[in-house]
Design an enzyme around this catalytic site. Structure first.
Site, short mmCIF file in Angstrom:
data_model
loop_
_atom_site.label_atom_id
_atom_site.label_comp_id
_atom_site.label_asym_id
_atom_site.label_seq_id
_atom_site.Cartn_x
_atom_site.Cartn_y
_atom_site.Cartn_z
N CYS A 1 27.36 27.23 27.62
CA CYS A 1 26.17 26.51 28.09
C CYS A 1 24.98 27.48 28.13
O CYS A 1 25.10 28.56 28.72
CB CYS A 1 26.42 25.94 29.47
N LYS B 1 -6.97 2.66 7.83
CA LYS B 1 -5.63 3.16 8.13
C LYS B 1 -5.30 3.03 9.61
O LYS B 1 -6.17 3.13 10.47
CB LYS B 1 -5.54 4.66 7.76
N GLU C 1 27.03 -20.58 -8.34
CA GLU C 1 26.45 -21.31 -9.49
C GLU C 1 25.64 -20.35 -10.37
O GLU C 1 25.69 -20.41 -11.59
CB GLU C 1 25.55 -22.45 -9.00
N LYS D 1 -1.82 -2.57 3.48
CA LYS D 1 -1.65 -1.40 2.59
C LYS D 1 -0.17 -1.03 2.59
O LYS D 1 0.36 -0.53 3.58
CB LYS D 1 -2.51 -0.23 3.07
N ARG E 1 2.12 6.10 -11.22
CA ARG E 1 0.69 6.38 -11.12
C ARG E 1 0.36 7.75 -11.70
O ARG E 1 -0.64 7.94 -12.37
CB ARG E 1 0.26 6.31 -9.65
S1 IVH Z 1 -5.78 -1.18 -4.34
C1 IVH Z 1 -8.74 0.73 -6.77
N1 IVH Z 1 -4.26 -2.43 -2.61
O1 IVH Z 1 -2.74 2.85 -1.91
C2 IVH Z 1 -7.85 0.40 -5.67
N2 IVH Z 1 -3.77 -0.17 -3.10
O2 IVH Z 1 -5.06 5.14 -2.47
C3 IVH Z 1 -6.50 0.83 -5.95
N3 IVH Z 1 -1.79 0.67 -1.98
O3 IVH Z 1 -1.63 4.51 -4.49
C4 IVH Z 1 -5.53 0.42 -5.03
N4 IVH Z 1 -1.28 -1.16 -0.90
O4 IVH Z 1 -0.74 2.09 -4.60
C5 IVH Z 1 -4.51 -1.29 -3.26
N5 IVH Z 1 -2.96 -3.68 -1.14
C6 IVH Z 1 -3.22 -2.54 -1.78
C7 IVH Z 1 -2.40 -1.41 -1.60
C8 IVH Z 1 -2.72 -0.23 -2.29
C9 IVH Z 1 -0.93 0.10 -1.13
C10 IVH Z 1 -1.69 2.08 -2.47
C11 IVH Z 1 -1.93 2.21 -3.94
C12 IVH Z 1 -2.56 3.55 -4.13
C13 IVH Z 1 -3.09 3.88 -2.78
C14 IVH Z 1 -4.59 3.94 -2.85
#
Ligand code: IVH
Length: 718
Positions: free
Chosen positions: A408, A315, A34, A115, A136
């Site tokens: 070997c 992390k 569809e 993250k 970025r």
């Molecule tokens: S916030 C001011 N939220 O991590 C805060 N970043 O070093 C800016 N990243 O390159 C980032 N998941 O692209 C934020 N849930 C999340 C994220 C995230 C991945 C990456 C982001 C940036 C790096 C920050």
């Protein structure tokens, strides 16, 4: 506006809404057919009325190739990076700093997000229309990759109308990523076409965004989550909760694992939850991010060293680490197969020191082309053995490619080349590969155990070459490997015979055959004189050998090391034939009738038991030991767990999973590694992952590991 024009705009609106259902909500309301019909109608109208087309039309995702490079774009507001926390203390310090800055009468709410391990981008929407997509870059200047961004189906070219008005200008910040299964699929296709495979989903996502041809980007399964905001003209938000609710109402994808937390303790709990379910999350994450929820407080806190004071990334221990390759060795296993192994400068990966990394087979060696002095990216996740994901060639004076040995490395016998096939289980609906097996019978077993799923076995897809030493027992590595396996815990379980001691015993000609182990007791005084051997260790060894003279049939079958016969097959053989004698007399046809044994395995077993050397060696061994044969009669109806199929997942301390498996099997249960609709119970220990989720969806009874004692005594109660 004429009727056709109305219809045209209406189709656009419909397609946008179906895209949203499909790519963001994962819940399509119409069939693919569809959708295709509607899309074709849109294209037809456009071909007759080209002047109606605007860049936001869903047909305009793949634009023209940009000239030769991306142009630079200055972000309206900087793209910051995040400071890291690696433990509870770092997290507490983060919170304390915030309190210190804002005053302790201030109540701090946080917003918690996974993250994402992808590529950061910024999207610019002007009055709801996507006008630019930018990488970025260095945080200030990025590359204009608009034409590539437009190909990502989950990124709206035009925001969805909602009760919230669109700002004049909006910078949406977020992450482009590829899910784990899409990544596997992408690499499988690349492998089939002999193209370069990607090291990990992050590289694949970032690489796909930087393609000069948007058609290539469009063919990559890129996804997107919004995780923040840059400049925004004409609208304000109170907190992140509100921001993401409004984003969702505009059709921007927001991670549904995000969560509000009213204290830093709740943030810690969020971290633990996400960490323990990491394997079941469909995309790669490398930690979680905590952000102060209120935007006004974020503004007060400001930033330091290009990181906001109001956010932190907690992390996971690094699972991917760079190190240097020292050399590549070829290890000879007990079956004679040569495995390339990289010796590395020791590094800590995810909390474990790693200095060796297997490269599995020669295809992998060819693909990675690691050479001494090169850098290497090593990955380890959970209990998984370290994997080399990428090689970073040494810039200057790189050494030559590793040559596949002709002889070997241990005994200098000729190397023979064989091919190993792989069988792939494929999702019938999506044609995506789910799992690969090196034997067809294992693949069939998987199919059988997962009848609830719509899957099938694809044809043999790959032929991986493997090299084998032709030296047989004359090769010391093969010989030693056989003994190591024979004495191992799941086999004869003989303590006191570590690698070095075994090597000494082999070199000093104390052991030439399995049976010789049982004559060691007659050489006490000679043994005591050997290096690393004292009276006590000789005593212990002899005690342990004596204990092992009484052995269950399935352990013995496993111990003698028939190629490809693992623990489960050994049990099946023991239960089927009942005695060693009857197994040794079996024919190929008898073997093929055993549950789970296919033609390939039956052939291997037949080869083994026909071999005259194996025969004499076994006869000698059988004279030294007493076999405990399985009680075939009682393996029928009358055992507590007869006819019951059990799967175990997670940590089931204080017992090991293997011990628990043994208990269930002795009581007649079938214990499987995967879950199917035939599974009756799932024993769920600590950190149970995807199996628990699957069991819930299949309605399988779940037994908490803390209730194991009760369950073993009376399974009917559960
Ligand atoms: S916030 C001011 N939220 O991590 C805060 N970043 O070093 C800016 N990243 O390159 C980032 N998941 O692209 C934020 N849930 C999340 C994220 C995230 C991945 C990456 C982001 C940036 C790096 C920050």
């Amino acid at each position: 506006m004429n009727k056709l024009n109305k219809r045209y705009l209406n189709i656009q609106e419909k397609i946008r809404s179906y895209d949203h259902e499909y790519y963001i909500l994962d819940n399509p309301s119409i069939s693919d057919q569809e959708y295709d019909n509607l899309f074709r109608e849109l294209q037809q109208i456009e071909s007759q009325n080209p002047d109606w087309i605007t860049p936001e039309s869903p047909s305009q995702r793949i634009g023209i190739k940009p000239a030769n490079d991306f142009s630079t774009f200055k972000h309206f507001s900087q793209m910051l990076s995040l400071a890291n926390a690696f433990n509870e203390e770092d997290l507490k310090n983060f919170h304390d700093r915030i309190i210190k800055n804002l005053g302790d009468d201030q109540r701090i709410n946080y917003f918690c997000e996974p993250k994402m391990d992808g590529a950061a981008i910024s999207l610019i929407y002007e009055k709801g229309i996507l006008t630019r997509g930018v990488t970025r870059g260095d945080g200030t200047l990025g590359e204009d990759i608009t034409s590539n961004i437009r190909t990502i189906r989950s990124i709206p070219l035009r925001l969805k109308q909602s009760e919230h008005t669109f700002p004049d200008l909006l910078e949406v910040r977020g992450e482009v990523f590829i899910s784990k299964s899409d990544f596997d699929d992408l690499n499988l296709k690349a492998k089939q076409k002999s193209e370069k495979v990607f090291a990990n989903p992050r590289n694949a996502a970032a690489g796909s965004l930087r393609q000069l041809d948007p058609a290539i980007t469009s063919s990559r399964p890129l996804a997107f989550f919004a995780h923040g905001i840059g400049s925004c003209l004409g609208k304000t938000f109170i907190d992140l909760q509100e921001l993401f609710t409004v984003f969702s109402s505009w059709g921007l994808p927001v991670n549904d694992l995000n969560q509000f937390a009213s204290s830093i303790t709740e943030c810690s709990k969020y971290f633990q939850n996400i960490e323990s379910s990491r394997d079941t999350i469909p995309f790669e994450i490398d930690g979680v991010v905590f952000k102060v929820n209120e935007i006004s407080l974020q503004k007060q806190l400001g930033e330091i060293a290009r990181s906001p004071r109001w956010a932190i990334a907690h992390k996971f221990p690094a699972e991917e680490v760079f190190t240097e390759i020292e050399k590549i060795d070829f290890q000879v296993g007990r079956t004679g197969i040569l495995t390339p192994v990289a010796k590395l400068k020791t590094v800590n990966v995810g909390g474990v020191n790693v200095s060796n990394c297997t490269l599995h087979n020669f295809d992998e060696l060819k693909r990675l082309d690691p050479r001494p002095g090169d850098g290497a990216l090593i990955k380890r996740a959970g209990d998984v053995i370290p994997k080399m994901v990428e090689v970073i060639p040494k810039k200057k004076n790189r050494s030559h490619s590793i040559k596949i040995p002709k002889k070997c490395p241990c005994c200098k016998a000729e190397i023979v080349i064989n091919f190993q096939s792989e069988w792939t289980i494929v999702d019938t609906n999506t044609s995506k590969p789910i799992k690969r097996f090196s034997s067809s019978y294992e693949a069939k077993k998987f199919l059988d155990e997962n009848q609830a799923l719509k899957i099938h076995i694809a044809e043999e897809r790959f032929e991986t070459p493997f090299m084998k030493c032709s030296g047989g027992n004359n090769c010391p590595e093969i010989f030693q490997g056989k003994f190591t396996h024979f004495v191992s815990r799941k086999a004869m379980d003989i303590d006191g015979l570590g690698q070095e001691i075994l090597l000494t015993l082999i070199n000093q000609k104390f052991i030439k055959d399995f049976a010789d182990l049982y004559s060691l007791k007659d050489h006490r005084s000679e043994l005591e004189k050997l290096e690393r051997f004292g009276k006590k260790s000789v005593d212990n060894l002899i005690k342990s050998l004596k204990k092992s003279t009484s052995v269950e049939l399935h352990r013995l079958i496993f111990a003698i090391g028939i190629e490809e016969v693992g623990e489960t097959t050994s049990r099946n053989l023991a239960n089927y034939f009942g005695t060693m004698d009857s197994l040794l007399k079996s024919s190929y046809e008898d073997l093929i009738a055993v549950p789970d044994i296919g033609p390939r395995m039956a052939a291997k077993i037949t080869d083994y038991i026909r071999d005259i050397e194996n025969k004499t060696s076994l006869e000698k061994l059988l004279n030294c030991i007493n076999i405990i044969n399985p009680d075939l009669k009682s393996s029928n109806e009358d055992l507590l767990f007869s006819g019951i199929q059990i799967a175990i997942t997670g940590k089931v301390s204080p017992m090991s999973r293997d011990d628990l498996k043994n208990i269930f099997m002795l009581q007649g249960a079938k214990v499987t590694s995967s879950i199917s609709n035939k599974t009756n119970y799932l024993i769920a220990g600590e950190n149970a992952g995807s199996k628990l989720e699957k069991a819930k969806t299949l309605g399988i009874k779940i037994v908490d590991a803390t209730d194991i004692d009760d369950f073993i005594n009376d399974p009917k109660k559960f």
